[in-house]
Design a protein around this motif. Structure first.
Motif, PDB file in Angstrom:
ATOM      1  N   ARG A   1       0.858  -1.183   0.000  1.00  0.00           N
ATOM      2  CA  ARG A   1       0.000   0.000   0.000  1.00  0.00           C
ATOM      3  C   ARG A   1       0.896   1.235   0.000  1.00  0.00           C
ATOM      4  O   ARG A   1       2.041   1.195   0.475  1.00  0.00           O
ATOM      5  CB  ARG A   1      -0.898   0.052   1.244  1.00  0.00           C
ATOM      6  N   THR A   2       0.349   2.363  -0.499  1.00  0.00           N
ATOM      7  CA  THR A   2       1.062   3.640  -0.485  1.00  0.00           C
ATOM      8  C   THR A   2       0.390   4.579   0.499  1.00  0.00           C
ATOM      9  O   THR A   2      -0.839   4.727   0.502  1.00  0.00           O
ATOM     10  CB  THR A   2       1.070   4.277  -1.884  1.00  0.00           C
ATOM     11  N   VAL A   3       1.185   5.236   1.331  1.00  0.00           N
ATOM     12  CA  VAL A   3       0.671   6.157   2.334  1.00  0.00           C
ATOM     13  C   VAL A   3       0.238   7.457   1.645  1.00  0.00           C
ATOM     14  O   VAL A   3       0.988   8.029   0.847  1.00  0.00           O
ATOM     15  CB  VAL A   3       1.740   6.457   3.402  1.00  0.00           C
ATOM     16  N   THR A   4      -0.965   7.925   1.960  1.00  0.00           N
ATOM     17  CA  THR A   4      -1.475   9.170   1.366  1.00  0.00           C
ATOM     18  C   THR A   4      -1.556  10.315   2.369  1.00  0.00           C
ATOM     19  O   THR A   4      -1.684  11.471   1.974  1.00  0.00           O
ATOM     20  CB  THR A   4      -2.869   8.945   0.754  1.00  0.00           C
ATOM     21  N   ALA A   5      -1.485   9.999   3.663  1.00  0.00           N
ATOM     22  CA  ALA A   5      -1.535  11.033   4.701  1.00  0.00           C
ATOM     23  C   ALA A   5      -0.695  10.587   5.878  1.00  0.00           C
ATOM     24  O   ALA A   5      -0.535   9.381   6.118  1.00  0.00           O
ATOM     25  CB  ALA A   5      -2.979  11.302   5.138  1.00  0.00           C
ATOM     26  N   ALA A   6      -0.125  11.532   6.608  1.00  0.00           N
ATOM     27  CA  ALA A   6       0.714  11.211   7.760  1.00  0.00           C
ATOM     28  C   ALA A   6      -0.047  10.320   8.735  1.00  0.00           C
ATOM     29  O   ALA A   6      -1.240  10.549   9.004  1.00  0.00           O
ATOM     30  CB  ALA A   6       1.170  12.493   8.451  1.00  0.00           C
ATOM     31  N   ALA A   7       0.627   9.308   9.263  1.00  0.00           N
ATOM     32  CA  ALA A   7      -0.029   8.370  10.171  1.00  0.00           C
ATOM     33  C   ALA A   7       1.029   7.591  10.934  1.00  0.00           C
ATOM     34  O   ALA A   7       2.226   7.656  10.610  1.00  0.00           O
ATOM     35  CB  ALA A   7      -0.925   7.417   9.389  1.00  0.00           C
ATOM     36  N   GLU A   8       0.589   6.864  11.959  1.00  0.00           N
ATOM     37  CA  GLU A   8       1.460   5.906  12.635  1.00  0.00           C
ATOM     38  C   GLU A   8       1.241   4.538  11.998  1.00  0.00           C
ATOM     39  O   GLU A   8       0.172   4.248  11.446  1.00  0.00           O
ATOM     40  CB  GLU A   8       1.166   5.861  14.138  1.00  0.00           C
ATOM     41  N   LEU A   9       2.253   3.692  12.088  1.00  0.00           N
ATOM     42  CA  LEU A   9       2.260   2.453  11.329  1.00  0.00           C
ATOM     43  C   LEU A   9       1.123   1.507  11.705  1.00  0.00           C
ATOM     44  O   LEU A   9       0.402   1.015  10.824  1.00  0.00           O
ATOM     45  CB  LEU A   9       3.611   1.753  11.503  1.00  0.00           C
ATOM     46  N   LEU A  10       0.950   1.209  12.997  1.00  0.00           N
ATOM     47  CA  LEU A  10      -0.052   0.202  13.365  1.00  0.00           C
ATOM     48  C   LEU A  10      -1.470   0.612  12.972  1.00  0.00           C
ATOM     49  O   LEU A  10      -2.191  -0.192  12.364  1.00  0.00           O
ATOM     50  CB  LEU A  10       0.035  -0.115  14.858  1.00  0.00           C
ATOM     51  N   PRO A  11      -1.919   1.845  13.279  1.00  0.00           N
ATOM     52  CA  PRO A  11      -3.251   2.245  12.807  1.00  0.00           C
ATOM     53  C   PRO A  11      -3.379   2.178  11.286  1.00  0.00           C
ATOM     54  O   PRO A  11      -4.442   1.816  10.769  1.00  0.00           O
ATOM     55  CB  PRO A  11      -3.389   3.684  13.325  1.00  0.00           C
TER      56      PRO A  11
END
Length: 288
Positions: free
Chosen positions: A5-15
């Motif tokens: 998957r590609t990250v589209t918004a800042a986030a923490e890994l587990l969530p």
């Protein structure tokens, strides 16, 4: 299994993992993370709160089930990551890295040798560095002698971080600890004036948390001398909890409160940056 998957918004890994693999049980996702199956931009990451930024590529790579006849690792040892060149192991307290002169005690080396020979009797592992019997956490083994040499030749350049629970309340927030060690005695290393038979030891420390009678300390090694963290904290007047040979008077966890928590190094074959993080075991976290 391999999925990305590609990250589209800042986030923490587990969530992020929970949200993007909704069809997978959460306990299974946590196992992916724990055992090094989660890659961020092709780097294995085990820390649940790893920060993600837009554009990061998250890949799940789960190895095939072991062949029939391959036994699980003994209790107290778990493989965090394995490929054709290296094995990153989570060693529990009580396990020797390799046999001592007396030949007594369970060794991680022997357990991993059994593990790799289950698929081919010619396989073996090589020791890159060591952890004391009562120190838990991350340790690296190589699968060939050339890979071992590459890792050892560059080991001083890599980042090694430990967590320790020390007796008493350390007042300084951070600093650098230096001394010269005499490693002549097998059971207890001593800090002494510099001389021909001594080796300089350098440790950088940072206090993470203070409790009523203990302090959680993060320690980064600049040198890799035997027992150097134990000697440095003892010389400060704050021996590690459970470290009776170096002056500790308490042992509530019935083990040395020292844990190899982070390793960041360059893969000897692919030259990729490898990042591994293991939180403090619950039995030690309860002390602070």
């Amino acid at each position: 299994m391999s999925d990305q998957r590609t990250v589209t918004a800042a986030a923490e890994l587990l969530p992020f993992l929970f949200e993007n693999w909704p069809e997978t049980k959460r306990t299974r996702i946590k196992q992916w993370l724990k055992y090094g199956s989660v890659r961020v931009n092709d780097h294995a990451v085990t820390r649940h709160d790893h920060k993600l930024t837009p554009g990061d590529k998250i890949t799940i790579k789960v190895e095939r089930a072991p062949r029939a006849g391959v036994k699980p690792m003994p209790a107290g040892l778990s493989i965090v990551y394995e490929d054709a060149a290296i094995i990153v192991l989570n060693k529990g307290a009580g396990w020797l890295t390799v046999a001592t002169d007396s030949g007594n005690g369970r060794t991680a080396y022997a357990a991993l040798t059994d593990h790799v020979r289950a698929t081919d009797a010619r396989n073996r592992v090589w020791i890159v560095h060591r952890l004391d019997r009562d120190t838990s956490g991350l340790i690296v083994f190589a699968k060939t002698e050339p890979f071992k040499r590459i890792l050892q030749q560059n080991w001083h350049r890599f980042d090694k971080t430990y967590l320790a629970v020390a007796e008493g309340v350390i007042k300084r927030d951070s600093g650098t600890l230096r001394c010269y060690l005499n490693e002549e005695f097998s059971l207890r290393v001593r800090s002494v004036p510099p001389g021909e038979d001594t080796r300089e030891a350098i440790t950088h420390f940072k206090v993470l948390k203070r409790a009523a009678s203990t302090t959680l300390v993060e320690l980064k090694l600049e040198t890799g001398r035997r027992h150097q963290i134990r000697v440095h904290l003892s010389d400060m007047g704050h021996p590690i909890v459970g470290d009776k040979p170096y002056g500790a008077t308490t042992d509530p966890a019935r083990r040395l409160a020292l844990h190899s928590s982070e390793l960041h190094f360059i893969h000897p074959a692919t030259e990729e940056k490898m990042d591994f993080v293991l939180p403090l075991p619950d039995v030690l976290a309860k002390l602070v």
